[in-house]
Write a protein that holds these residues in place. Sequence first.
Motif, short mmCIF file in Angstrom:
data_model
loop_
_atom_site.label_atom_id
_atom_site.label_comp_id
_atom_site.label_asym_id
_atom_site.label_seq_id
_atom_site.Cartn_x
_atom_site.Cartn_y
_atom_site.Cartn_z
N PHE A 389 0.69 -1.13 -0.21
CA PHE A 389 -0.13 0.12 0.25
C PHE A 389 0.62 1.02 -0.04
CE2 PHE A 389 -3.78 2.15 1.09
CZ PHE A 389 -4.89 0.89 0.58
N VAL A 390 0.22 2.23 -0.55
CA VAL A 390 1.15 3.35 -0.57
C VAL A 390 0.95 4.38 -1.26
CG1 VAL A 390 2.45 5.26 -2.64
CG2 VAL A 390 3.06 2.43 -2.69
N GLN A 391 1.28 5.55 0.14
CA GLN A 391 0.08 6.80 0.37
C GLN A 391 1.77 7.68 0.72
OE1 GLN A 391 -1.89 6.15 4.04
NE2 GLN A 391 -3.25 7.87 3.08
N GLY A 392 1.37 8.85 -0.75
CA GLY A 392 2.14 9.49 -0.96
C GLY A 392 3.37 8.77 -0.82
N ASP A 393 4.20 9.25 -0.42
CA ASP A 393 5.50 9.37 -0.41
C ASP A 393 6.03 7.57 0.63
OD1 ASP A 393 6.12 10.45 2.14
OD2 ASP A 393 7.63 11.29 1.12
N GLN A 394 5.64 7.18 1.65
CA GLN A 394 4.89 6.07 2.09
C GLN A 394 4.23 4.61 1.85
OE1 GLN A 394 6.37 6.72 5.50
NE2 GLN A 394 7.02 8.16 4.77
N ALA A 395 5.09 3.36 2.23
CA ALA A 395 4.50 2.37 1.62
C ALA A 395 4.42 1.69 2.63
CB ALA A 395 5.86 2.14 0.54
N ARG A 396 3.42 0.60 2.72
CA ARG A 396 3.62 -0.90 3.63
C ARG A 396 3.40 -1.52 3.23
NH1 ARG A 396 -1.20 1.51 5.25
NH2 ARG A 396 -3.20 -0.17 6.01
N VAL A 397 4.05 -2.89 3.75
CA VAL A 397 3.15 -4.64 3.03
C VAL A 397 1.99 -4.76 3.53
CG1 VAL A 397 3.53 -6.92 3.18
CG2 VAL A 397 5.44 -5.32 2.99
N VAL A 398 1.14 -4.58 2.90
CA VAL A 398 -0.31 -5.21 3.30
C VAL A 398 -0.87 -7.07 3.43
CG1 VAL A 398 -1.06 -2.73 3.47
CG2 VAL A 398 -2.21 -4.40 1.03
#
Length: 426
Positions: A389-398
């Motif tokens: 998942f990406v929001q702006g310049d941030q990402a995380r494994v979902v």
Amino acid sequence: MSSFEYQNGLLHCEQFPLDALAKAFGTPTFVYAAGSIGAAYQAITDAFTGIDTLVCYAVKANANLSVLKCLKELGAGFDIVSGGELARALSVGADPNKIVFSGVGKQDDEIKAALAAGIHCFNVESEAELYHIATIAEAEGQLAPISLRVNPDVDPKTHPYISTGLSTSKFGIPMADALGLYQRAKTLKGLAIKGLDCHIGSQITSIEPYLDAIDKMFALIDSLAAEGIAITHLDIGGGMGVRYQDEPDFPLRELSAALEPRLKARQLTLILEPGRYLVANAGVLLTKVLYTKVNGEKQFAIVDAAMNDLLRPALYGAAQGIQPVKKPQKAATTPIDIVGPICETGDFLAKDCAVDLAATDLVAIASAGAYGMSMSSNYNSRGRAAEVFVQGDQARVVRERESIDAQLAPELAGLNAAFTHSAPPS
Ligand SMILES: *Cc1c(COP(=O)(O)O)cnc(C)c1O
């Protein structure tokens, strides 16, 4: 605007370059842009502001918990087709009163779980199912809220596998039987009649099929009213199409304009069940070229994603956009097929693409947010892809990439076990 654009010659998801995502999380990986989901949801609510509308996201398009949570926070309810999807929706805190339950084969435990949760409505797809739900609800001392899913017999002019409103399809109740069945429903103790439902198909790109269906639905609503059967909502299903190549934007406002006066005159709430529209273009499948090869006339790029990750090209002959992560500097020379490692000729992701690809290149397969991961499998014992998942310049494994241990675990206990069941004597 798309959430997947080139910046400084590199394809980005929002503000995150896809080569950096591949480095951090590996490939193949589904990458979802939170902003795109929000924008698509907003487009629907904006178009339907004049109508009392409940948007029930069709979970089967993409059932990832973080996608569901994102949509719940935007205000969406959910259209579910199984007990598994009910559990997913409830686990992210969905309001049960915003859940509708569709599907031709609802089972006892699924019906009981939905009753216990207090869902908004069962979309009933046959006479047998109507009686069955009534019996279960009565036994549980509950009232099952129901709509009949009618089959308006309209041709949505889409792929035959995703046309669901023709009289030859397995879905829904024939229009001619609906009035009689509502009259019987009214006499059954376990039921509370709530609405009328249809869903005519998927990836529909014009409003004509909807208008054909809606005309028939309103005629039925008026016949019901004349028989003293009042409903409080009309559910017109999902199916709103998206742009995969050069399809037009779905004319949401034309649809709302056609509905608004007729719903207002009858004081009906509208339910929509969009799946693809909300998530298709919010996701890409990020994959890496393993090898290139030439077989006679044909040039191939073999990538690390395959039909088990993204079935649409093989199942529907779907053509999705192909975006090399490094922006091409010149036009491609020879058309190339992008194929996966699976032992099937049907294992292709794109045919005759005008892109030049070499080993180790990264490629994004566009519009993979809907019916990508949710249709994936372990075929060829391939682990399911990771989801990010990406929001702006941030990402995380979902969703973590599925390990081989996770695939083997359910089978290991049976490997050396003694037989536990004897066939009954004949
Ligand atoms: C699949 C489905 C949807 C969603 O279809 P989309 O084309 O993804 O919008 C909605 N309602 C029902 C009953 C479905 O089966």
